[in-house]
Design an enzyme around this catalytic site. Structure first.
Site, PDB file in Angstrom:
ATOM      1  N   GLU A  56       0.218  30.145  12.092  1.00  0.00           N
ATOM      2  CA  GLU A  56      -0.170  28.967  12.873  1.00  0.00           C
ATOM      3  C   GLU A  56       0.556  28.966  14.214  1.00  0.00           C
ATOM      4  O   GLU A  56       1.313  29.875  14.520  1.00  0.00           O
ATOM      5  CB  GLU A  56       0.136  27.680  12.088  1.00  0.00           C
ATOM      6  CG  GLU A  56       1.594  27.491  11.763  1.00  0.00           C
ATOM      7  CD  GLU A  56       1.896  26.195  11.012  1.00  0.00           C
ATOM      8  OE1 GLU A  56       1.028  25.309  10.927  1.00  0.00           O
ATOM      9  OE2 GLU A  56       3.022  26.078  10.517  1.00  0.00           O
ATOM     10  N   ARG A  96      22.084  10.450  -2.964  1.00  0.00           N
ATOM     11  CA  ARG A  96      22.375   9.259  -3.789  1.00  0.00           C
ATOM     12  C   ARG A  96      23.208   8.254  -3.009  1.00  0.00           C
ATOM     13  O   ARG A  96      23.319   7.101  -3.380  1.00  0.00           O
ATOM     14  CB  ARG A  96      23.116   9.661  -5.077  1.00  0.00           C
ATOM     15  CG  ARG A  96      22.220  10.355  -6.087  1.00  0.00           C
ATOM     16  CD  ARG A  96      22.999  10.835  -7.284  1.00  0.00           C
ATOM     17  NE  ARG A  96      24.091  11.744  -6.880  1.00  0.00           N
ATOM     18  CZ  ARG A  96      24.871  12.394  -7.717  1.00  0.00           C
ATOM     19  NH1 ARG A  96      24.706  12.254  -9.021  1.00  0.00           N
ATOM     20  NH2 ARG A  96      25.822  13.198  -7.266  1.00  0.00           N
ATOM     21  N   LYS A 117       5.841  18.099   5.448  1.00  0.00           N
ATOM     22  CA  LYS A 117       5.978  17.820   6.882  1.00  0.00           C
ATOM     23  C   LYS A 117       7.325  17.118   7.075  1.00  0.00           C
ATOM     24  O   LYS A 117       7.397  15.898   7.251  1.00  0.00           O
ATOM     25  CB  LYS A 117       4.805  16.970   7.363  1.00  0.00           C
ATOM     26  CG  LYS A 117       4.580  17.109   8.849  1.00  0.00           C
ATOM     27  CD  LYS A 117       3.231  16.597   9.273  1.00  0.00           C
ATOM     28  CE  LYS A 117       3.188  16.286  10.735  1.00  0.00           C
ATOM     29  NZ  LYS A 117       3.536  17.381  11.631  1.00  0.00           N
ATOM     30  N   ARG A 174      -0.665  12.974   2.608  1.00  0.00           N
ATOM     31  CA  ARG A 174       0.275  14.062   2.939  1.00  0.00           C
ATOM     32  C   ARG A 174       1.691  13.516   3.020  1.00  0.00           C
ATOM     33  O   ARG A 174       2.649  14.153   2.573  1.00  0.00           O
ATOM     34  CB  ARG A 174      -0.155  14.739   4.241  1.00  0.00           C
ATOM     35  CG  ARG A 174       0.587  16.030   4.533  1.00  0.00           C
ATOM     36  CD  ARG A 174      -0.035  16.824   5.666  1.00  0.00           C
ATOM     37  NE  ARG A 174       0.096  16.173   6.961  1.00  0.00           N
ATOM     38  CZ  ARG A 174      -0.457  16.647   8.097  1.00  0.00           C
ATOM     39  NH1 ARG A 174      -1.175  17.758   8.077  1.00  0.00           N
ATOM     40  NH2 ARG A 174      -0.294  16.004   9.229  1.00  0.00           N
TER      41      ARG A 174
END
Ligand code: PLP
Length: 287
Positions: free
Chosen positions: A182, A103, A149, A50
């Site tokens: 959730e 960058r 995440k 993940r």
């Protein structure tokens, strides 16, 4: 406490990052929360997959290979003599200038913290939590895609603030269509007439690794499980409601938006899943 910081182990007092780190300036980075049970890293591959997937999605080059990351984690656990605890893995974009442009950040920064876990008291697993639904919507597309995440947890923090104001222990989020997604940092399940339901992640939930472990456990125990969209109405009339997450494991809700859930404490299926989960992680580390 020894903390891994860009290839070195430093004490807590010396674990400092630059004010020019884009993780600090912009929440530009990703993280993982992982458990160690009996000296084993729980679902290590799933967590690292993940992490590397989140990195790829936001074009962040993790300066460690998968094996080097494993080694860094193992070494940090060993140094801290941790057999049961929590690992926080953070990869930030690293030091740049005040501009947004990644960058300008030549090297991502990797931090590994292992700690004892301060979770809910054991009694809360029997009593269940008070939860409220909140008005913040789980953002779906692009950078706030729940599958990434990322260090951008402002939405979840606003959710937490709203549940704090309601003197609740946990919050329930919905997506823009009003489907339950959730909790503030946990996945959600409901049980109705012996069937376990959890929302499909495409509605707007993190693909929780504990969620997956519970789905596997339901299969093993022969508990019927459906990944199906549902609304707060279904939550209110459920026989049982529980949350799953790395820190919380499996924890029931006893009251949601003033409605008593089931008997007003953790129900039998929630407790069975919690017990089986704990047995599994205890016995073989559940690699
Ligand atoms: N949902 C969110 C938003 C989270 O931050 C977490 C915690 O990582 C979870 C769900 C639960 O996922 P996991 O079981 O992988 O810890």
């Amino acid at each position: 406490q020894w903390i891994y910081l860009d290839g070195q182990h430093v004490t807590k007092e010396n674990a400092k990052v630059s004010v020019f780190d884009h993780g600090f300036l912009y929440g530009d980075g990703i993280f993982e929360g992982i458990r160690i049970y009996n000296g084993n890293i729980f679902k290590c591959k799933e967590h690292l997959d993940r992490l590397y997937d989140s990195a790829k999605s936001i074009m962040l080059d993790i300066p460690l290979t998968y094996d080097e990351m494993l080694e860094a984690m193992a070494e940090t656990i060993r140094l801290n003599e941790m057999r049961n605890g929590y690992i926080r893995l953070i990869v930030s974009r690293g030091v740049g200038n005040l501009g947004l442009d990644p960058r300008r950040c030549p090297k991502a920064s990797v931090i590994i913290i292992v700690e004892q876990l301060a979770i809910y008291p054991e009694q809360a697993y029997l009593n269940g939590l008070r939860a409220v639904s909140v008005s913040q919507r789980r953002n779906l597309p692009d950078a706030l895609n729940p599958k990434i995440k990322s260090l951008n947890y402002l939405n979840n923090i606003l959710v937490k603030i709203q549940s704090n104001l309601a003197e609740a222990d946990e919050a329930i989020m919905m997506n823009a269509q009003g489907y339950v997604t959730e909790g503030s940092g946990d996945n959600i399940f409901i049980v109705k007439r012996g069937v376990v339901y959890t929302p499909p992640c495409y509605l707007g939930a993190l693909e929780g690794i504990t969620r997956l472990a519970i789905i596997e456990l339901c299969e093993k125990l022969g508990l019927p499980l459906k990944e199906e969209p549902f609304t707060m109405h279904d939550v209110y009339i459920a026989d049982e409601v529980f949350f799953t997450g790395t820190a919380a494991e499996v924890i029931a809700a006893r009251e949601i938006d003033g409605r008593i859930i089931g008997e007003g404490h953790a129900g039998p299926i929630t407790l069975q899943l919690l017990e089986e989960f704990r047995n599994a992680v205890d016995k073989d580390g559940y690699k």
